[in-house]
Write a protein that holds these residues in place. Structure first.
Motif, PDB file in Angstrom:
ATOM      1  N   HIS A 102       0.837  -1.203   0.000  1.00  0.00           N
ATOM      2  CA  HIS A 102       0.000   0.000   0.000  1.00  0.00           C
ATOM      3  C   HIS A 102       0.874   1.256   0.000  1.00  0.00           C
ATOM      4  N   LYS A 103       1.942   1.256   0.796  1.00  0.00           N
ATOM      5  CA  LYS A 103       2.848   2.413   0.847  1.00  0.00           C
ATOM      6  C   LYS A 103       3.490   2.646  -0.516  1.00  0.00           C
ATOM      7  N   ILE A 104       3.922   1.577  -1.172  1.00  0.00           N
ATOM      8  CA  ILE A 104       4.525   1.693  -2.506  1.00  0.00           C
ATOM      9  C   ILE A 104       3.508   2.257  -3.496  1.00  0.00           C
ATOM     10  N   LYS A 122      13.404   7.074   4.482  1.00  0.00           N
ATOM     11  CA  LYS A 122      14.015   5.813   4.030  1.00  0.00           C
ATOM     12  C   LYS A 122      15.532   5.925   3.995  1.00  0.00           C
ATOM     13  N   LEU A 123      16.059   7.113   3.650  1.00  0.00           N
ATOM     14  CA  LEU A 123      17.509   7.297   3.635  1.00  0.00           C
ATOM     15  C   LEU A 123      18.072   7.123   5.043  1.00  0.00           C
ATOM     16  N   TYR A 155      12.599  -1.809  -0.276  1.00  0.00           N
ATOM     17  CA  TYR A 155      13.427  -0.635  -0.545  1.00  0.00           C
ATOM     18  C   TYR A 155      13.623  -0.399  -2.039  1.00  0.00           C
ATOM     19  N   ARG A 156      13.841  -1.434  -2.810  1.00  0.00           N
ATOM     20  CA  ARG A 156      14.019  -1.243  -4.257  1.00  0.00           C
ATOM     21  C   ARG A 156      12.726  -0.743  -4.899  1.00  0.00           C
ATOM     22  N   LEU A 175      19.755   7.925  -1.545  1.00  0.00           N
ATOM     23  CA  LEU A 175      18.976   6.753  -1.165  1.00  0.00           C
ATOM     24  C   LEU A 175      19.234   5.610  -2.129  1.00  0.00           C
ATOM     25  N   LYS A 176      19.180   5.884  -3.410  1.00  0.00           N
ATOM     26  CA  LYS A 176      19.399   4.845  -4.420  1.00  0.00           C
ATOM     27  C   LYS A 176      20.774   4.213  -4.250  1.00  0.00           C
ATOM     28  N   GLN A 177      21.779   5.038  -4.049  1.00  0.00           N
ATOM     29  CA  GLN A 177      23.146   4.541  -3.870  1.00  0.00           C
ATOM     30  C   GLN A 177      23.258   3.650  -2.633  1.00  0.00           C
TER      31      GLN A 177
END
Length: 184
Positions: A102-104, A122-123, A155-156, A175-177
Protein backbone atom coordinates in the motif's frame (compact mmCIF):
# COMPACT_ATOMS: atom_id res chain seq x y z
CA UNK A 1 15.41 32.62 9.50
CA UNK A 2 12.45 34.72 10.56
CA UNK A 3 10.74 34.56 13.94
CA UNK A 4 7.63 32.75 12.62
CA UNK A 5 9.77 29.90 11.32
CA UNK A 6 11.75 29.66 14.58
CA UNK A 7 8.50 29.60 16.55
CA UNK A 8 7.08 26.94 14.22
CA UNK A 9 10.17 24.76 14.60
CA UNK A 10 10.16 25.18 18.38
CA UNK A 11 6.53 24.09 18.56
CA UNK A 12 7.03 21.18 16.16
CA UNK A 13 10.15 19.96 17.99
CA UNK A 14 8.25 20.09 21.28
CA UNK A 15 5.23 18.26 19.84
CA UNK A 16 7.36 15.51 18.26
CA UNK A 17 9.50 15.08 21.37
CA UNK A 18 6.50 14.82 23.69
CA UNK A 19 4.59 12.54 21.28
CA UNK A 20 7.48 10.08 20.87
CA UNK A 21 8.24 10.25 24.60
CA UNK A 22 10.39 7.33 25.70
CA UNK A 23 10.08 5.35 22.45
CA UNK A 24 13.28 3.78 21.16
CA UNK A 25 14.48 2.72 17.71
CA UNK A 26 13.95 -0.91 16.83
CA UNK A 27 17.05 -2.99 17.34
CA UNK A 28 19.45 -0.52 18.91
CA UNK A 29 17.61 1.26 21.74
CA UNK A 30 18.46 4.77 20.51
CA UNK A 31 15.84 7.34 21.56
CA UNK A 32 13.26 7.36 18.76
CA UNK A 33 13.22 11.14 18.47
CA UNK A 34 16.66 11.00 16.86
CA UNK A 35 14.98 9.59 13.74
CA UNK A 36 12.53 12.46 13.04
CA UNK A 37 15.25 14.97 13.96
CA UNK A 38 17.60 13.40 11.41
CA UNK A 39 14.86 13.27 8.76
CA UNK A 40 14.18 16.98 9.33
CA UNK A 41 17.89 17.84 9.11
CA UNK A 42 18.21 15.90 5.85
CA UNK A 43 15.24 17.81 4.44
CA UNK A 44 16.67 21.12 5.62
CA UNK A 45 20.05 20.35 4.03
CA UNK A 46 18.25 19.42 0.79
CA UNK A 47 16.67 22.88 0.66
CA UNK A 48 13.08 21.89 1.41
CA UNK A 49 10.46 24.36 2.57
CA UNK A 50 9.94 25.03 6.27
CA UNK A 51 6.60 23.22 6.12
CA UNK A 52 8.20 20.12 4.58
CA UNK A 53 10.92 20.14 7.25
CA UNK A 54 8.23 20.47 9.94
CA UNK A 55 6.29 17.56 8.41
CA UNK A 56 9.54 15.56 8.48
CA UNK A 57 9.77 16.12 12.22
CA UNK A 58 6.18 14.92 12.65
CA UNK A 59 6.12 12.22 9.95
CA UNK A 60 5.72 9.23 12.30
CA UNK A 61 3.43 10.81 14.89
CA UNK A 62 0.07 9.79 13.43
CA UNK A 63 1.04 6.14 13.00
CA UNK A 64 3.24 5.69 16.09
CA UNK A 65 1.90 8.05 18.79
CA UNK A 66 -1.33 9.44 20.20
CA UNK A 67 -0.97 12.69 18.24
CA UNK A 68 -3.83 12.84 15.75
CA UNK A 69 -4.19 14.35 12.30
CA UNK A 70 -6.72 16.81 13.70
CA UNK A 71 -4.33 17.97 16.43
CA UNK A 72 -1.52 18.45 13.90
CA UNK A 73 -3.85 20.34 11.57
CA UNK A 74 -5.08 22.55 14.43
CA UNK A 75 -1.57 23.32 15.74
CA UNK A 76 0.43 23.47 12.51
CA UNK A 77 -2.00 23.93 9.62
CA UNK A 78 -3.46 21.92 6.76
CA UNK A 79 -0.32 21.70 4.64
CA UNK A 80 1.88 20.14 7.33
CA UNK A 81 -0.94 17.85 8.52
CA UNK A 82 -1.62 16.68 4.95
CA UNK A 83 2.01 15.72 4.35
CA UNK A 84 2.20 13.90 7.70
CA UNK A 85 -0.98 11.97 6.85
CA UNK A 86 0.37 11.08 3.40
CA UNK A 87 3.50 9.64 5.07
CA UNK A 88 1.51 7.53 7.55
CA UNK A 89 0.65 3.86 7.15
CA UNK A 90 -3.03 3.42 6.46
CA UNK A 91 -3.84 0.49 8.75
CA UNK A 92 -1.31 -0.98 11.15
CA UNK A 93 -3.57 -3.97 11.80
CA UNK A 94 -2.85 -5.27 8.28
CA UNK A 95 0.02 -7.62 7.53
CA UNK A 96 3.51 -6.35 6.71
CA UNK A 97 3.34 -7.16 2.98
CA UNK A 98 -0.06 -5.50 2.55
CA UNK A 99 1.03 -2.37 4.43
CA UNK A 100 4.26 -2.05 2.47
CA UNK A 101 2.55 -2.67 -0.89
CA UNK A 102 0.00 0.00 0.00
CA UNK A 103 2.85 2.41 0.85
CA UNK A 104 4.53 1.69 -2.51
CA UNK A 105 1.25 2.16 -4.41
CA UNK A 106 0.46 5.29 -2.38
CA UNK A 107 3.79 6.88 -3.37
CA UNK A 108 2.42 7.25 -6.92
CA UNK A 109 -0.30 9.65 -5.76
CA UNK A 110 0.97 11.58 -2.71
CA UNK A 111 2.31 15.12 -2.90
CA UNK A 112 5.91 15.78 -3.92
CA UNK A 113 6.51 17.06 -0.39
CA UNK A 114 5.40 13.70 1.03
CA UNK A 115 7.72 11.95 -1.45
CA UNK A 116 10.59 14.10 -0.17
CA UNK A 117 9.80 13.31 3.47
CA UNK A 118 9.53 9.59 2.67
CA UNK A 119 12.82 9.74 0.78
CA UNK A 120 14.57 11.31 3.79
CA UNK A 121 12.86 8.79 6.09
CA UNK A 122 14.01 5.81 4.03
CA UNK A 123 17.51 7.30 3.64
CA UNK A 124 17.93 7.55 7.39
CA UNK A 125 16.51 4.06 7.91
CA UNK A 126 18.76 2.47 5.29
CA UNK A 127 21.82 4.26 6.69
CA UNK A 128 21.03 2.91 10.15
CA UNK A 129 20.70 -0.58 8.65
CA UNK A 130 24.02 -0.19 6.80
CA UNK A 131 25.76 0.78 10.07
CA UNK A 132 24.27 -2.24 11.84
CA UNK A 133 25.15 -4.50 8.91
CA UNK A 134 28.76 -3.31 9.07
CA UNK A 135 28.84 -4.17 12.79
CA UNK A 136 26.77 -7.39 12.84
CA UNK A 137 26.77 -8.75 9.30
CA UNK A 138 23.77 -10.82 8.22
CA UNK A 139 22.52 -11.02 11.83
CA UNK A 140 21.05 -7.55 11.26
CA UNK A 141 18.20 -9.04 9.21
CA UNK A 142 16.88 -10.86 12.29
CA UNK A 143 15.59 -7.62 13.79
CA UNK A 144 13.12 -7.06 10.96
CA UNK A 145 9.60 -8.48 10.71
CA UNK A 146 10.71 -9.90 7.37
CA UNK A 147 14.18 -10.93 6.27
CA UNK A 148 16.67 -9.51 3.82
CA UNK A 149 14.79 -10.53 0.65
CA UNK A 150 11.58 -8.75 1.68
CA UNK A 151 13.51 -5.70 2.86
CA UNK A 152 15.28 -5.59 -0.49
CA UNK A 153 11.96 -5.86 -2.35
CA UNK A 154 10.49 -3.03 -0.29
CA UNK A 155 13.43 -0.64 -0.54
CA UNK A 156 14.02 -1.24 -4.26
CA UNK A 157 10.29 -0.72 -4.92
CA UNK A 158 10.32 2.56 -3.01
CA UNK A 159 13.45 3.69 -4.87
CA UNK A 160 11.80 2.81 -8.19
CA UNK A 161 8.70 4.91 -7.48
CA UNK A 162 10.64 7.83 -5.99
CA UNK A 163 12.83 7.79 -9.10
CA UNK A 164 9.71 8.53 -11.13
CA UNK A 165 8.32 11.13 -8.72
CA UNK A 166 11.36 13.06 -7.44
CA UNK A 167 14.35 11.99 -9.55
CA UNK A 168 16.14 15.34 -9.15
CA UNK A 169 15.63 15.60 -5.40
CA UNK A 170 19.15 15.59 -3.87
CA UNK A 171 18.35 12.88 -1.32
CA UNK A 172 16.99 10.50 -3.98
CA UNK A 173 20.39 9.72 -5.51
CA UNK A 174 21.82 9.14 -2.01
CA UNK A 175 18.98 6.75 -1.16
CA UNK A 176 19.40 4.84 -4.42
CA UNK A 177 23.15 4.54 -3.87
CA UNK A 178 22.75 3.31 -0.27
CA UNK A 179 20.11 0.73 -1.27
CA UNK A 180 22.24 -0.50 -4.19
CA UNK A 181 25.28 -0.87 -1.94
CA UNK A 182 23.46 -2.67 0.88
CA UNK A 183 21.65 -5.12 -1.39
CA UNK A 184 24.38 -5.77 -3.99
Amino acid sequence: MNRYILDLFSLVVEAATVAHGKQTRKGNGTPYITHPFTVALLLLQAGCSEETVAAGLLHDTIEDTNLSFEEIEHKFGQQIARVVRECSEYDKSKGWEERKQHKIDHLHTVSLEACMVMCADKLHNIRATVREFEAKGDDVWGRFNRGKEKQEWYYRSVVDVLGKRVPDFPLYSLLKQEVDELFR
